[in-house]
Scaffold this motif. Structure first.
Motif, PDB file in Angstrom:
ATOM      1  N   GLU A 105       0.802  -1.225   0.000  1.00 60.04           N
ATOM      2  CA  GLU A 105       0.000   0.000   0.000  1.00 60.04           C
ATOM      3  C   GLU A 105       0.835   1.275   0.000  1.00 60.04           C
ATOM      4  O   GLU A 105       0.278   2.373  -0.122  1.00 60.04           O
ATOM      5  N   HIS A 106       2.165   1.156   0.125  1.00 64.13           N
ATOM      6  CA  HIS A 106       3.034   2.332   0.218  1.00 64.13           C
ATOM      7  C   HIS A 106       4.182   2.205  -0.787  1.00 64.13           C
ATOM      8  O   HIS A 106       5.300   1.812  -0.419  1.00 64.13           O
ATOM      9  N   PRO A 107       3.929   2.527  -2.049  1.00 65.15           N
ATOM     10  CA  PRO A 107       4.967   2.351  -3.077  1.00 65.15           C
ATOM     11  C   PRO A 107       6.203   3.217  -2.862  1.00 65.15           C
ATOM     12  O   PRO A 107       7.299   2.822  -3.263  1.00 65.15           O
ATOM     13  N   ARG A 108       6.054   4.402  -2.240  1.00 64.20           N
ATOM     14  CA  ARG A 108       7.230   5.229  -1.997  1.00 64.20           C
ATOM     15  C   ARG A 108       8.186   4.521  -1.046  1.00 64.20           C
ATOM     16  O   ARG A 108       9.391   4.441  -1.315  1.00 64.20           O
ATOM     17  N   GLU A 109       7.659   3.988   0.070  1.00 63.77           N
ATOM     18  CA  GLU A 109       8.513   3.275   1.004  1.00 63.77           C
ATOM     19  C   GLU A 109       9.105   2.022   0.362  1.00 63.77           C
ATOM     20  O   GLU A 109      10.255   1.669   0.612  1.00 63.77           O
ATOM     21  N   ARG A 110       8.319   1.353  -0.475  1.00 60.94           N
ATOM     22  CA  ARG A 110       8.834   0.165  -1.162  1.00 60.94           C
ATOM     23  C   ARG A 110       9.990   0.539  -2.084  1.00 60.94           C
ATOM     24  O   ARG A 110      11.023  -0.142  -2.117  1.00 60.94           O
ATOM     25  N   SER A 111       9.857   1.629  -2.806  1.00 60.92           N
ATOM     26  CA  SER A 111      10.926   2.057  -3.722  1.00 60.92           C
ATOM     27  C   SER A 111      12.183   2.462  -2.971  1.00 60.92           C
ATOM     28  O   SER A 111      13.302   2.174  -3.405  1.00 60.92           O
ATOM     29  N   LEU A 112      12.026   3.140  -1.843  1.00 58.10           N
ATOM     30  CA  LEU A 112      13.194   3.520  -1.049  1.00 58.10           C
ATOM     31  C   LEU A 112      13.865   2.293  -0.444  1.00 58.10           C
ATOM     32  O   LEU A 112      15.096   2.212  -0.357  1.00 58.10           O
ATOM     33  N   HIS A 113      13.065   1.305  -0.029  1.00 56.08           N
ATOM     34  CA  HIS A 113      13.624   0.060   0.486  1.00 56.08           C
ATOM     35  C   HIS A 113      14.405  -0.658  -0.608  1.00 56.08           C
ATOM     36  O   HIS A 113      15.478  -1.211  -0.362  1.00 56.08           O
ATOM     37  N   ALA A 114      13.869  -0.643  -1.817  1.00 51.33           N
ATOM     38  CA  ALA A 114      14.564  -1.260  -2.940  1.00 51.33           C
ATOM     39  C   ALA A 114      15.863  -0.522  -3.244  1.00 51.33           C
ATOM     40  O   ALA A 114      16.897  -1.147  -3.516  1.00 51.33           O
ATOM     41  N   ALA A 115      15.821   0.807  -3.191  1.00 50.34           N
ATOM     42  CA  ALA A 115      17.030   1.593  -3.449  1.00 50.34           C
ATOM     43  C   ALA A 115      18.120   1.245  -2.445  1.00 50.34           C
ATOM     44  O   ALA A 115      19.302   1.120  -2.801  1.00 50.34           O
ATOM     45  N   ALA A 116      17.750   1.069  -1.186  1.00 48.42           N
ATOM     46  CA  ALA A 116      18.730   0.704  -0.162  1.00 48.42           C
ATOM     47  C   ALA A 116      19.240  -0.720  -0.362  1.00 48.42           C
ATOM     48  O   ALA A 116      20.433  -0.996  -0.224  1.00 48.42           O
ATOM     49  N   PRO A 171      13.317  -7.418   4.698  1.00 52.22           N
ATOM     50  CA  PRO A 171      13.475  -6.731   3.414  1.00 52.22           C
ATOM     51  C   PRO A 171      12.994  -7.572   2.236  1.00 52.22           C
ATOM     52  O   PRO A 171      12.453  -7.040   1.260  1.00 52.22           O
ATOM     53  N   HIS A 172      13.190  -8.885   2.332  1.00 51.98           N
ATOM     54  CA  HIS A 172      12.750  -9.758   1.246  1.00 51.98           C
ATOM     55  C   HIS A 172      11.236  -9.710   1.091  1.00 51.98           C
ATOM     56  O   HIS A 172      10.716  -9.576  -0.030  1.00 51.98           O
ATOM     57  N   LEU A 173      10.525  -9.791   2.209  1.00 54.79           N
ATOM     58  CA  LEU A 173       9.070  -9.745   2.139  1.00 54.79           C
ATOM     59  C   LEU A 173       8.546  -8.360   1.765  1.00 54.79           C
ATOM     60  O   LEU A 173       7.435  -8.237   1.249  1.00 54.79           O
ATOM     61  N   ALA A 174       9.326  -7.325   2.016  1.00 56.42           N
ATOM     62  CA  ALA A 174       8.916  -5.981   1.611  1.00 56.42           C
ATOM     63  C   ALA A 174       8.948  -5.820   0.095  1.00 56.42           C
ATOM     64  O   ALA A 174       8.183  -5.032  -0.467  1.00 56.42           O
ATOM     65  N   LEU A 175       9.819  -6.602  -0.566  1.00 51.57           N
ATOM     66  CA  LEU A 175      10.056  -6.372  -1.993  1.00 51.57           C
ATOM     67  C   LEU A 175       9.651  -7.530  -2.895  1.00 51.57           C
ATOM     68  O   LEU A 175       9.113  -7.311  -3.988  1.00 51.57           O
ATOM     69  N   ALA A 176       9.922  -8.758  -2.471  1.00 52.88           N
ATOM     70  CA  ALA A 176       9.769  -9.893  -3.379  1.00 52.88           C
ATOM     71  C   ALA A 176       8.370 -10.056  -3.966  1.00 52.88           C
ATOM     72  O   ALA A 176       8.240 -10.443  -5.137  1.00 52.88           O
ATOM     73  N   PRO A 177       7.295  -9.781  -3.207  1.00 55.73           N
ATOM     74  CA  PRO A 177       5.973  -9.919  -3.838  1.00 55.73           C
ATOM     75  C   PRO A 177       5.709  -8.902  -4.947  1.00 55.73           C
ATOM     76  O   PRO A 177       4.754  -9.067  -5.704  1.00 55.73           O
ATOM     77  N   TYR A 178       6.553  -7.872  -5.039  1.00 52.76           N
ATOM     78  CA  TYR A 178       6.284  -6.773  -5.974  1.00 52.76           C
ATOM     79  C   TYR A 178       7.423  -6.544  -6.957  1.00 52.76           C
ATOM     80  O   TYR A 178       7.305  -5.719  -7.851  1.00 52.76           O
ATOM     81  N   VAL A 179       8.539  -7.271  -6.795  1.00 58.38           N
ATOM     82  CA  VAL A 179       9.697  -7.114  -7.678  1.00 58.38           C
ATOM     83  C   VAL A 179       9.976  -8.469  -8.310  1.00 58.38           C
ATOM     84  O   VAL A 179      10.449  -9.392  -7.639  1.00 58.38           O
ATOM     85  N   ARG A 180       9.667  -8.611  -9.581  1.00 57.05           N
ATOM     86  CA  ARG A 180       9.842  -9.892 -10.261  1.00 57.05           C
ATOM     87  C   ARG A 180      11.314 -10.303 -10.255  1.00 57.05           C
ATOM     88  O   ARG A 180      12.209  -9.489 -10.410  1.00 57.05           O
ATOM     89  N   GLY A 181      11.547 -11.594 -10.092  1.00 54.76           N
ATOM     90  CA  GLY A 181      12.886 -12.138 -10.173  1.00 54.76           C
ATOM     91  C   GLY A 181      13.598 -12.293  -8.845  1.00 54.76           C
ATOM     92  O   GLY A 181      14.710 -12.811  -8.804  1.00 54.76           O
ATOM     93  N   MET A 182      12.965 -11.874  -7.741  1.00 54.16           N
ATOM     94  CA  MET A 182      13.638 -11.961  -6.450  1.00 54.16           C
ATOM     95  C   MET A 182      13.464 -13.307  -5.768  1.00 54.16           C
ATOM     96  O   MET A 182      14.315 -13.722  -4.984  1.00 54.16           O
ATOM     97  N   ASP A 183      12.347 -13.986  -6.013  1.00 51.67           N
ATOM     98  CA  ASP A 183      12.090 -15.236  -5.302  1.00 51.67           C
ATOM     99  C   ASP A 183      11.367 -16.224  -6.206  1.00 51.67           C
ATOM    100  O   ASP A 183      10.137 -16.316  -6.187  1.00 51.67           O
ATOM    101  N   PRO A 184      12.121 -17.006  -6.990  1.00 47.89           N
ATOM    102  CA  PRO A 184      11.486 -18.004  -7.850  1.00 47.89           C
ATOM    103  C   PRO A 184      11.177 -19.311  -7.128  1.00 47.89           C
ATOM    104  O   PRO A 184      10.595 -20.214  -7.717  1.00 47.89           O
ATOM    105  N   VAL A 185      11.569 -19.435  -5.862  1.00 50.90           N
ATOM    106  CA  VAL A 185      11.446 -20.703  -5.140  1.00 50.90           C
ATOM    107  C   VAL A 185      10.092 -20.847  -4.456  1.00 50.90           C
ATOM    108  O   VAL A 185       9.439 -21.886  -4.552  1.00 50.90           O
ATOM    109  N   LEU A 186       9.644 -19.800  -3.761  1.00 52.67           N
ATOM    110  CA  LEU A 186       8.427 -19.898  -2.947  1.00 52.67           C
ATOM    111  C   LEU A 186       7.192 -19.359  -3.654  1.00 52.67           C
ATOM    112  O   LEU A 186       6.157 -19.148  -3.020  1.00 52.67           O
TER     113      LEU A 186
END
Length: 228
Positions: A105-116, A171-186
């Motif tokens: 629900e917060h794409p700005r925070e998600r993008s900043l988390h991805a940047a970090a 951090p993985h759960l903050a990004l992986a559901p919304y960034v393709r290619g981060m988690d092909p296993v689960l």
């Protein structure tokens, strides 16, 4: 830390600089973000940025701290609602569900988390991750300490290892559901509405197996073992 000059700026000007920097770093990463663009969008001279902050890494750390504070304030409110005195792994499951939903629900925070998380410059990455880790640990350490005190963790549980795993999982759960290619296993690469919740429960099950107290084993007639 920002300089005295920064603290003397009026609130609207500080907000303009923060908003401009967040937009630029979210779009391009920290080390690749343009200070010229930030200054122009904020309506200040580029040189003023170096009156507000000691150097670029100081700016990166401050912007990361502002964003982390927003996330932290929200999550601390949710922690109180969820009741952290409940059994730890049931509480953790609900907390991680809230965490995943927050970043949906917060794409700005998600993008900043991805940047970090994806920052390529080592010094920059260390600067911003140090800020994020500080906020994580200031919230997580008391939760883990209290869980151990209640007996929700094994007496010999390596709580530092548990905290380290949470620093990877969050951090993985903050990004992986919304960034393709981060988690092909689960299954997070082909997302269905219920997939993040299923993944949360699989993670928590692994953590509980490693850190929760083991069921008591008692002897039964004939030498068989039963679990209480």
């Amino acid at each position: 830390m920002p300089t005295v000059t920064w603290s003397r700026l009026n609130e609207d000007r500080r907000a303009a600089v923060v908003a401009a920097a967040e937009a630029e770093f979210a779009a391009h990463g920290f080390s690749q973000g343009s200070l010229n663009v930030i200054a122009r969008r904020a309506g200040v001279a580029k040189g003023s940025l170096f009156q507000y902050f000691a150097d670029k890494r100081d700016l990166y750390a401050h912007i990361t701290d502002v964003g982390s504070q927003r996330v932290r304030c929200y999550m601390e409110d949710q922690i109180r609602v969820l009741d952290p005195t409940r059994p730890f792994f049931a509480f953790l499951t609900d907390l991680l569900d809230v965490w995943v939903a927050y970043f949906a629900e917060h794409p700005r925070e998600r993008s900043l988390h991805a940047a970090a998380s994806f920052e390529v410059d080592t010094d920059t990455r260390v600067s911003v991750r140090a800020v994020i880790h500080r906020h994580y640990l200031e919230v997580l350490r008391p939760l883990v300490r209290d869980a151990r005190g209640r007996g929700d963790l094994r007496p010999d549980a390596d709580t530092d290892a548990l905290l380290s795993l949470l620093l990877m999982i969050l951090p993985h759960l903050a990004l992986a559901p919304y960034v393709r290619g981060m988690d092909p296993v689960l299954g997070l690469d082909e997302l269905s509405p219920d997939q993040p919740a299923l993944v949360v429960r699989r993670y928590v099950a692994v953590l509980a197996a490693a850190f929760a107290p083991q069921p008591l084993t008692t002897a039964t007639p004939g030498g068989a073992q039963s679990h209480g």
